[in-house]
Design an enzyme around this catalytic site. Structure first.
Site, PDB file in Angstrom:
ATOM      1  CB  SER A   1      -0.839  -0.004   1.280  1.00  0.00           C
ATOM      2  OG  SER A   1      -2.201  -0.044   0.975  1.00  0.00           O
TER       3      SER A   1
ATOM      4  N   GLY B   1      -3.022  -0.344  -3.964  1.00  0.00           N
ATOM      5  CA  GLY B   1      -1.825   0.171  -3.291  1.00  0.00           C
ATOM      6  C   GLY B   1      -1.294   1.492  -3.807  1.00  0.00           C
TER       7      GLY B   1
ATOM      8  CD  GLU C   1      -8.497  -6.414  -5.549  1.00  0.00           C
ATOM      9  OE1 GLU C   1      -9.228  -7.376  -5.741  1.00  0.00           O
ATOM     10  OE2 GLU C   1      -7.557  -6.414  -4.712  1.00  0.00           O
ATOM     11  N   PRO C   2      -7.844  -0.301  -6.440  1.00  0.00           N
ATOM     12  CG  PRO C   2      -8.352   1.562  -7.760  1.00  0.00           C
ATOM     13  CD  PRO C   2      -8.364   0.054  -7.762  1.00  0.00           C
ATOM     14  N   GLY C   3      -8.016   1.507  -3.389  1.00  0.00           N
ATOM     15  CA  GLY C   3      -8.902   1.974  -2.316  1.00  0.00           C
ATOM     16  C   GLY C   3      -8.513   3.385  -1.918  1.00  0.00           C
ATOM     17  NE  ARG C   4      -2.959   4.199   1.090  1.00  0.00           N
ATOM     18  CZ  ARG C   4      -2.741   3.823   2.350  1.00  0.00           C
ATOM     19  NH1 ARG C   4      -2.784   4.704   3.322  1.00  0.00           N
ATOM     20  NH2 ARG C   4      -2.434   2.565   2.632  1.00  0.00           N
TER      21      ARG C   4
ATOM     22  NE  ARG D   1      -3.329   4.933   7.162  1.00  0.00           N
ATOM     23  CZ  ARG D   1      -2.285   5.587   6.728  1.00  0.00           C
ATOM     24  NH1 ARG D   1      -2.185   6.887   6.909  1.00  0.00           N
ATOM     25  NH2 ARG D   1      -1.319   4.959   6.098  1.00  0.00           N
TER      26      ARG D   1
ATOM     27  CE1 TYR E   1      -0.642   0.146   9.614  1.00  0.00           C
ATOM     28  CE2 TYR E   1      -2.131   1.981   9.297  1.00  0.00           C
ATOM     29  CZ  TYR E   1      -1.906   0.623   9.370  1.00  0.00           C
ATOM     30  OH  TYR E   1      -2.941  -0.244   9.180  1.00  0.00           O
TER      31      TYR E   1
ATOM     32  CB  CYS F   1      -6.384   7.759  28.873  1.00  0.00           C
ATOM     33  SG  CYS F   1      -7.406   8.912  29.740  1.00  0.00           S
TER      34      CYS F   1
END
Ligand code: LLP
Length: 452
Positions: free
Chosen positions: A223, A261, A303-306, A347, A351, A378
């Site tokens: 990705s 990706g 298959e693009p998502g982002r 994220r 990451y 917290c």
């Protein structure tokens, strides 16, 4: 404080860095508007924090992939963000849909996506999920283990049905951001290894099962990828296997999927490619390899998502507190606390992802200061934006907006600290409407059955 070396103090902290924002985002007298809706008005009506989804931008990005990859099937990867409205937009824009759980499959169904245009992923789909997918007639099931092949073969036999199957293979390539690593990434849970011979064996078993129709190989290498060299290595290996299947098993598989990706810009460090450039490069790689192997080009899909939903959304927060923290060496870091955090965007914590932000509710002449935007959870690691310059007079009540939060933010959101997950508010042509409502305390407690 200087911050990371890539982060430059802005000439004017009021300005938007256009490539990070959806296409309709603009500032009018310092007030951020998306889809013609001023974010202070949106917050007045729908509260904060809120995810703001730019419908025109989403549709334009989906359309850009559809048109650039006109010879391919483009599957929108629903794991990035999925709701029934988005499922419907995906179908209306002529895309296919990739789901990876029974839950996502249900959203696809409720969103009215034709089931033959759905691909079903996952490394451990249950017998119940597989049965449902076969009954619904999903377009393809991407199988990921020998157990799953057996399970699916038994289910199709029992139902007297046929399932169209892609075989997920591990190309031994993992790509992330600016680099890819070849050969070292067999050690992961997804797919059948090409080098070990498992991938060939998986295709053999699919071919042997009367209820399974082998459609092709599937490879997804990672990705947030910015260059095509990882795809090139992967495509070469997957096509070599495809050719081997033709010679050894006597079957020319009709399809091949090269995964998703494609990277987006979260900060000025990132320089993503355009869909038309990606399409030209990927097609050239595949055609060159097919010629070298003397095989016909299989029908391709991606298959693009982002890259579709990521830039189409931003998150708007309200500032609650501002604190100056003195660091060793005399530097000062400004901590700006907002009313969300790691429950709506994991994220950064998970990451070490970089984000940026802008003051969304007013203009400011105050000189910029380097700030860290943190949430209200917290946990010290509850950081939304690690480093960004904001006007030095940022204060409680101000709104901050973070661009690029469309992918893997709402979809990975949690109720940590019993936070209520924010709504997704779609904006378009000057009007705003809720497409996923804010959770309520009743939602939160709906599963808490007490001590009975
Ligand atoms: N196809 C398959 C088989 C995938 O596993 C994925 C993502 C995609 C397509 C879509 O990838 P995209 O175009 O969105 O990069 N949670 C992580 C990303 C996990 C990606 C999982 N698979 C993040 O927030 O960066």
């Amino acid at each position: 404080m200087r911050g990371p070396s890539w982060l430059r103090p802005p000439a004017d902290a009021n300005d938007l860095v256009a490539p990070l924002w959806s296409t309709t985002a603009r500032k009018v007298d310092g007030v951020l508007e998306v889809g013609g809706v001023a974010l202070p008005d949106l917050v007045a009506q729908h509260g904060s924090p809120a995810y703001v989804l730019d419908e025109a931008d989403f549709r334009a990005r989906a359309g850009a992939f559809r048109d650039a990859f006109a010879a391919y099937d483009v599957y929108y990867a629903g794991k990035a963000f999925l709701s029934t409205a988005v499922a419907r937009w995906v179908a209306e824009e002529g895309l296919f849909l990739d789901v990876c759980s029974g839950g996502e499959l249900t959203v696809a169904e409720r969103g009215g996506v034709p089931m033959e245009r759905v691909g079903f992923h996952g490394n451990n789909k249950s017998a119940e999920e597989l049965t449902r997918a076969v009954r619904l007639g999903v377009g393809r099931i991407i199988v990921d283990s020998f157990h799953e092949i057996d399970r699916l073969a038994a289910i199709t036999e029992e139902l007297g049905a046929t399932a169209r199957v892609m075989v997920r293979v591990t190309a031994g390539v993992e790509a992330h951001t600016h680099e890819y690593i070849a050969t070292a990434h067999e050690d992961q849970k997804f797919g059948f290894s090409i080098t070990s011979g498992d991938a060939l064996e998986a295709v053999r078993r699919v071919l042997a099962a009367p209820g399974l129709e082998a459609r092709g190989l599937h490879s997804h290498i990672g990705s947030q990828i910015f260059d095509s060299s990882g795809f090139e290595v992967a495509a070469r290996r997957v096509l070599a296997l495809h050719a081997r299947i033709a010679t050894e098993l006597g079957v020319e598989l009709p399809e091949m999927d090269l995964g998703g990706g494609f990277g987006i810009a979260y900060t000025t460090q990132d320089d993503p490619s355009r869909p038309d450039k990606l399409a030209a490069e990927m097609t050239q790689i595949v055609e060159h390899e097919c010629r070298a192997l003397g095989i016909a080009r299989p029908h391709l899909s991606i298959e693009p998502g982002r890259a579709i939903v990521g830039p189409a959304m931003c998150t708007v927060y309200e500032v609650g507190t501002v604190k100056q923290v003195h660091l060793d060496g005399g530097a000062v870091r400004t901590y700006v606390s907002v009313d969300g955090g790691m429950s709506d965007n994991i994220r950064t914590a998970l990451y070490d992802a970089d984000y940026s932000c802008t003051l969304a509710s007013r203009a400011s002449d105050a000189p910029p200061v380097l700030a860290r935007v943190v949430g209200k959870h917290c946990e010290a690691g509850d950081i939304v934006v690690k480093d960004e310059f904001v006007p030095g007079d940022v204060a409680p009540g101000d709104l901050l907006a973070v661009p690029g939060t469309g992918a893997y933010c709402r979809s990975m959101a949690s109720n940590y600290n019993h936070a209520l997950r924010p709504p997704v508010v779609a904006v378009r042509d000057g009007s705003a409407r809720v497409v996923v409502r804010r959770e309520t305390v009743d939602d939160l407690l709906a599963t808490d059955v007490g001590d009975q």
